[in-house]
Design a protein around this motif. Structure first.
Motif, PDB file in Angstrom:
ATOM      1  N   GLY B 166      -6.800 -12.208  -0.459  1.00  7.84           N
ATOM      2  CA  GLY B 166      -5.465 -12.015   0.113  1.00  7.84           C
ATOM      3  C   GLY B 166      -4.772 -10.820  -0.533  1.00  7.84           C
ATOM      4  N   ALA B 167      -4.912 -10.716  -1.852  1.00 12.02           N
ATOM      5  CA  ALA B 167      -4.298  -9.591  -2.567  1.00 12.02           C
ATOM      6  C   ALA B 167      -4.920  -8.268  -2.129  1.00 12.02           C
ATOM      7  N   THR B 169      -6.302  -7.570   0.698  1.00 12.27           N
ATOM      8  CA  THR B 169      -5.868  -7.261   2.061  1.00 12.27           C
ATOM      9  C   THR B 169      -4.417  -6.807   2.077  1.00 12.27           C
ATOM     10  N   ARG B 170      -3.567  -7.532   1.342  1.00 11.49           N
ATOM     11  CA  ARG B 170      -2.142  -7.195   1.346  1.00 11.49           C
ATOM     12  C   ARG B 170      -1.884  -5.846   0.683  1.00 11.49           C
TER      13      ARG B 170
END
Lengths: 197, 197
Positions: B166-167, B169-170
């Protein structure tokens, strides 16, 4: 922040958007052509170009459409009980999207192009901001009512979206159902830990 | 599972890989050409084609190289104290990568193409499996020593990697430093909650 629902799509736009959705699921983003979208739409490429100058214009509008659809499903969450509302929001983010791996693939392709296409990046950020706003609001509301601990709601909302984006990314490389189920369980563990400490 | 370190790269391979790394950071993946890689490598495209038939062959080898580099940095974590080791592994995953947003962008582009290019998907999955194995091992070791709670270590490792992905991607859509810092804090909160309950 503009409420995404203030936008409106004509019936023709809706049909083009549904055709775009099917074309993206079928062909992915990278090699997608207006011809393929027109095939799914059932009309000529000229009929599409009448409304959208370029493929990127069409896809930017498509992202608006997807955000609107998502916001509509969020509006179905009508309860105001903080714990229940948070739970249902997390379901909307991590349970309901199941069985759309081909769409998650196309969205990740578009997301990876955001640094090169500002119109995409802007929309992904807008959607993220909107969902974080909803999460922060329910967390603050719960804290005010004494149901949740008094936490840094901005951080918790960002942490939840990190898990959600991780699940969306992992769904593309790994087994989709497992990726979403793992994330749903992890976000539950996380939320329980920080909000009910 | 094959230990990635059993592979070896010749000096020429290493130079091509470093050129590929610079070209990816400079131009991204989608429109990358062998010419751009040759420019960064400082030799002709023929010199590259002598070693790699196609751009995709080269990029698959590049992913092997990146995994090897990552595994080397992981091997720097020499402590066997479970809590300290887990903490350092999380730093390797979420703190050390800072200031490489252009590389994270290229990696997300390649990740989004994994469904279409099996050679990419295989390598992303292999790396994920390796890191999850390291995480599971340290969690199991900690549980055995009574330092951590007796948890479903496979799930916890997957949950940690969901936050890490998630990190990553973000970082591409949002501010990179903030995305990684949020994830580092969230993973700490998560790990504290499930391992020290």
């Amino acid at each position: 922040m503009v409420d995404p629902l203030e936008r409106s799509f004509s019936e023709t736009d809706e049909e083009i958007m549904r055709g775009t959705y099917r074309a993206l699921r079928e062909h992915g983003y990278a090699d997608l052509t207006i011809e393929q979208i027109a095939d799914e739409y059932g009309k000529s490429t000229a009929a599409i170009h009448y409304h959208y100058d370029t493929k990127d214009d069409l896809l930017a509008a498509f992202l608006d459409y997807v955000i609107d659809q998502f916001v509509s499903t969020i509006h179905e969450v009508e309860t105001t009980d903080p714990a229940e509302r948070l739970d249902l929001l997390l379901d909307k983010l991590l349970v309901d999207p199941e069985d759309h791996q081909d769409f998650l693939i196309a969205l990740l392709e578009m997301r990876s192009q955001a640094p090169y296409k500002e119109a995409f990046g802007e929309r992904f950020r807008q959607n993220d901001e909107y969902v974080r706003y909803l999460l922060e609001t329910v967390i603050d509301h719960g804290a005010k009512k004494g149901v949740f601990a008094d936490v840094d709601s901005e951080h918790v909302a960002r942490a939840i979206m990190t898990i959600v984006d991780g699940a969306r990314t992992r769904a593309v490389i790994h087994d989709e159902t497992e990726a979403l189920a793992t994330a749903r369980r992890a976000v539950e563990e996380y939320v329980d830990a920080v909000l009910f400490e």
